[in-house]
Each structure stands twice: as C-alpha cells, then as structure tokens.
Design an enzyme around this catalytic site. Structure first.
Site, PDB file in Angstrom:
ATOM      1  N   TYR A 156       0.757  -1.154  -0.154  1.00  0.00           N
ATOM      2  CA  TYR A 156      -0.093   0.108   0.070  1.00  0.00           C
ATOM      3  C   TYR A 156       0.971   1.147  -0.010  1.00  0.00           C
ATOM      4  CZ  TYR A 156      -3.749   3.169   1.545  1.00  0.00           C
ATOM      5  OH  TYR A 156      -4.596   4.237   1.681  1.00  0.00           O
ATOM      6  N   GLU A 158       4.084   1.865  -0.634  1.00  0.00           N
ATOM      7  CA  GLU A 158       4.817   1.964  -1.940  1.00  0.00           C
ATOM      8  C   GLU A 158       4.069   2.204  -3.195  1.00  0.00           C
ATOM      9  OE1 GLU A 158       7.752   2.979  -1.473  1.00  0.00           O
ATOM     10  OE2 GLU A 158       8.843   1.706  -0.196  1.00  0.00           O
ATOM     11  N   GLY A 218      -1.971  -0.018  23.062  1.00  0.00           N
ATOM     12  CA  GLY A 218      -2.906   1.102  22.740  1.00  0.00           C
ATOM     13  C   GLY A 218      -2.558   2.410  22.936  1.00  0.00           C
ATOM     14  N   PRO A 283       2.386   2.001  12.559  1.00  0.00           N
ATOM     15  CA  PRO A 283       3.122   3.342  12.652  1.00  0.00           C
ATOM     16  C   PRO A 283       2.865   3.595  14.227  1.00  0.00           C
ATOM     17  CG  PRO A 283       1.969   3.426  10.568  1.00  0.00           C
ATOM     18  CD  PRO A 283       1.659   2.208  11.373  1.00  0.00           C
ATOM     19  N   ARG A 286       0.734   9.704  14.439  1.00  0.00           N
ATOM     20  CA  ARG A 286       0.508  10.095  13.117  1.00  0.00           C
ATOM     21  C   ARG A 286      -0.312  11.532  13.372  1.00  0.00           C
ATOM     22  NH1 ARG A 286      -1.944   6.443   9.479  1.00  0.00           N
ATOM     23  NH2 ARG A 286      -0.210   5.154   9.049  1.00  0.00           N
TER      24      ARG A 286
END
Ligand code: NAD
Ligand code: UDP
Length: 324
Positions: A156, A158, A218, A283, A286
């Site tokens: 996804y 790339e 979390g 990740p 963000r």
C-alpha cells in the site's frame, strides 16, 4: 485566497473507486455543486449501496469495471479525474496485495494517460502512509517518510508513493494539471463494520457488546477526521492550482486506548477493552502538519471527534437495525 477555478455546473468529473467510502461522499459533494459525475468501481471493497441513493440522478453514471484491466469505453471529455480507487484497510494489505499494487500502478498510469488526452485536472488520493512510521512529528509534506519498502504494509505505502511519483512525473513531463491529497485517518458513515480499521471495528464491537480489540498497549496515536471535513478539503484542493502533495486531516490526535474508551462511552456500551497482538510495522504516531492546507487552501476542519464519532455510531446503529 489563491483559488483559481471552481468545479461545478457544466463540469464533467471521473471518480475512480466512486462506490467506496470516501469517494462516494466526494461524488455526493460534486453532484451537489452541479457537476456531472462518472464513477468507475469493481466493488472489491466498495458497494453499490453507497451510491444507491443516486439511482435516477441524471448527472450520475456508475460503471462497473476494474481499472487495472484497461479503462472501459468512456466517451466525452472529462474536466477532472479523481483517482480514489484502492483498497485502504491494513487488513487488505495481506488479503489483496496484488490488487493494491496493480491499482496504484497500472490503474494510476491508465488514468494519468486519460487525463493527458482530456487535458483534465488529475487529483490523486494519497495517504499519510506515505510517511510510514514517521520520525518527524507532526508530519509536514516536506518530510520524506520512514517506510519499510518490503514489509507487510509496503504494498500500500509504496503503491501510493509510486502514484505520487507518477503524478508528479506527468506534471513535469506533460505539464499535466495535478493535485495530490495526503489523507489522514478518515471515518464516517458508509464504512463497513467488517472493514478492519480501528474506528469501524471498535464501533461494531461496542454496539454488539463484545470486547474492543485494542492492539498492543494502545499507546499508538492517529489523528482522526470526519469524512465531511476531508471531502471539503479535497474539493478545495481540486479548485486550487496546487500541483503537489497537501495533507488533509485534523489535529485531533488520540491514542487507540482513548479512542476505544471514547467509543464505548459515546455508544453507551458496557463492552470491555481487550489488549490483543499488534500488527508488525504499525506506525507509532500520526498527526498532519496542516500549515500548507491552511495557507494554500484556506482549509480548516470543523467536526470534532465526539460529534463525528456520534454520527458514525448512529449510522452503524441503522445498519444493525436493518439487518435484524
Ligand atoms: P474504500 O475501499 O471504501 O474505497 C475504495 C474504492 O475503490 C472501493 O469502492 C473499491 O471497490 C474501489 N476499487 C479498488 N480497486 C479498484 C479497481 N482496480 N478498479 C475499480 N475500483 C476499484 O476506501 P476509502 O477509505 O474510501 O479510501 C478511498 C481512497 O482514499 C483510497 O485511495 C485510499 O487509499 C485513500 N485513503 C483513505 C483513507 C481513509 O482514512 N479512509 C486514508 C488515506 C487514504
Ligand atoms: N487497531 C486496533 N484494533 C483494531 C484495528 C486497529 O487497535 O481492531 C489499531 C492499529 O494497531 C493502529 C490503529 O488502530 O495502531 C489504526 O489502525 P487502522 O487500521 O484504523 O488505520 P492505519 O492508520 O493503521 O492505516
């Protein structure tokens, strides 16, 4: 404000993936402005239900086709092409890897060629995933990202980065009028309860009274955007002459644990929260730097998380009532 055009009545727009979650809301907004809209979709992750309310709308056409098998016959010129087709949930990265790679490469190139033929404005739906697991926080468009080029998310990440590269190459080489929107986590009505992404999963679990499956500790964060805010940003970008990437999202950064608790509270649920295994390469944090979106587009998100999540919970309730 440097807006130099406005797409509306008399403009014809092609939307790839038009029966998907974000694209179908974009189609609604374009139709509300008076545009004529042609949507192409193969329904791999989208649904006819998302555009069922447009049956009988003479300015809307839905074409069932897979972009990666060559464009279907599309007579007439388009003023703009919005390339929004792609599976987008991390659960799709393992289930549909080839489809993701193809739509981001073959699909992107086919639509870029068509945009050159039509001298259309070309807007590509990119992603905050272009930043990978970012080492810079918040993320400005100038940050090149920290992407694992062959991990499970790479199909996804790339393919979107390839799409950005292709879009900019067509801009530089052919002088194509382009736009790239880097979309941060967006949610709202028309997401599928089994989509796999955190918000629909948590809402579905809260409404069923089953445990909310928070991955890892979390503590990882996302900045969540209600779909109406994103669509406004996309149309502001479409109307602008900005050729390169612009972040679109909100600064409502929240940990996944807090997000799960908030959804439990807003849904009036007594579901517990259960910590489960975390997917690799997930990740850590963000948040978009929205400076460019504010300066270049006059973009400002308006819907807060409590309001947006409540509207989405209401939508999921109507789905579960309908299936009973
Ligand atoms: P979605 O899955 O609901 O929409 C994507 C649509 O594309 C679906 O209707 C699907 O059937 C269609 N599609 C996929 N491959 C196709 C093909 N080969 N031919 C024709 N149609 C095809 O997902 P979404 O969340 O609405 O995402 C829409 C776009 O926005 C995607 O490009 C996605 O990468 C991007 N995006 C979304 C988010 C988000 O938070 N929702 C974040 C970043 C980027
Ligand atoms: N997540 C979770 N439980 C789930 C689905 C996702 O805790 O059932 C977490 C996931 O680990 C990630 C975050 O929620 O840290 C956002 O995941 P999502 O799939 O919504 O989007 P992403 O930003 O990863 O593309």
């Amino acid at each position: 404000m440097p807006v130099t055009q406005r797409f509306g009545e008399g403009h014809r727009i092609l939307v790839s993936g038009g029966a998907g979650f974000v694209p179908s809301h974009t189609v609604d907004a374009l139709l509300a402005r008076g545009c004529e809209v042609v949507a192409i979709d193969n329904f791999i992750t989208g649904s006819r239900d998302n555009v069922a309310h447009l049956a009988g709308e003479p300015r809307f056409t839905l074409i069932e086709a897979d972009l990666t098998e060559g464009l279907p016959p599309l007579p007439g010129r388009f003023d703009a092409i919005l390339h929004m087709a792609s599976p987008a949930s991390p659960t799709d990265f393992t289930k549909l890897p080839m489809e993701i790679l193809k739509v981001g490469s073959i699909g992107t190139m086919a639509l870029l060629e068509r945009a050159v033929e039509d001298a259309a404005r070309f807007l590509m739906a990119s992603t905050s995933e272009a930043y990978g697991d970012p080492l810079v926080h918040p993320q400005p468009e100038s940050y090149w990202g920290n992407v694992n080029p062959n991990g499970i998310r790479s199909v996804y990440d790339e393919s979107k980065r390839f799409s950005e590269a292709a879009t900019m190459a067509y801009h530089r080489f052919h002088g194509l009028d382009t736009a790239i929107v880097r979309i941060f986590n967006t949610y709202g009505p028309r997401m599928r309860p089994d989509d796999g992404r955190a918000i629909p999963t948590f809402i579905d679990q809260a409404l069923r009274g089953t445990p909310l499956t928070v991955q890892g500790t979390g503590a990882q964060t996302r900045s969540i955007t209600y779909v109406d805010d994103l669509v406004r940003g996309i149309l502001l970008l479409l109307d602008s002459r900005e050729p390169g990437p612009i972040n679109c999202g909100t600064e409502h950064e929240i940990t996944m644990l807090d997000l799960a608790s908030l959804i439990v509270r807003l849904a009036g649920s007594d579901s517990p929260i259960e910590l489960v295994e975390r997917a690799p390469d997930d990740p850590e944090k963000r948040r978009p730097d929205l400076t460019l979106a504010r300066q270049k587009l006059g973009y400002e998100p308006q819907v807060g998380p409590e309001e947006g999540l409540s509207r989405t919970i209401d939508y999921f309730r109507t789905l579960s009532n309908a299936s009973q």
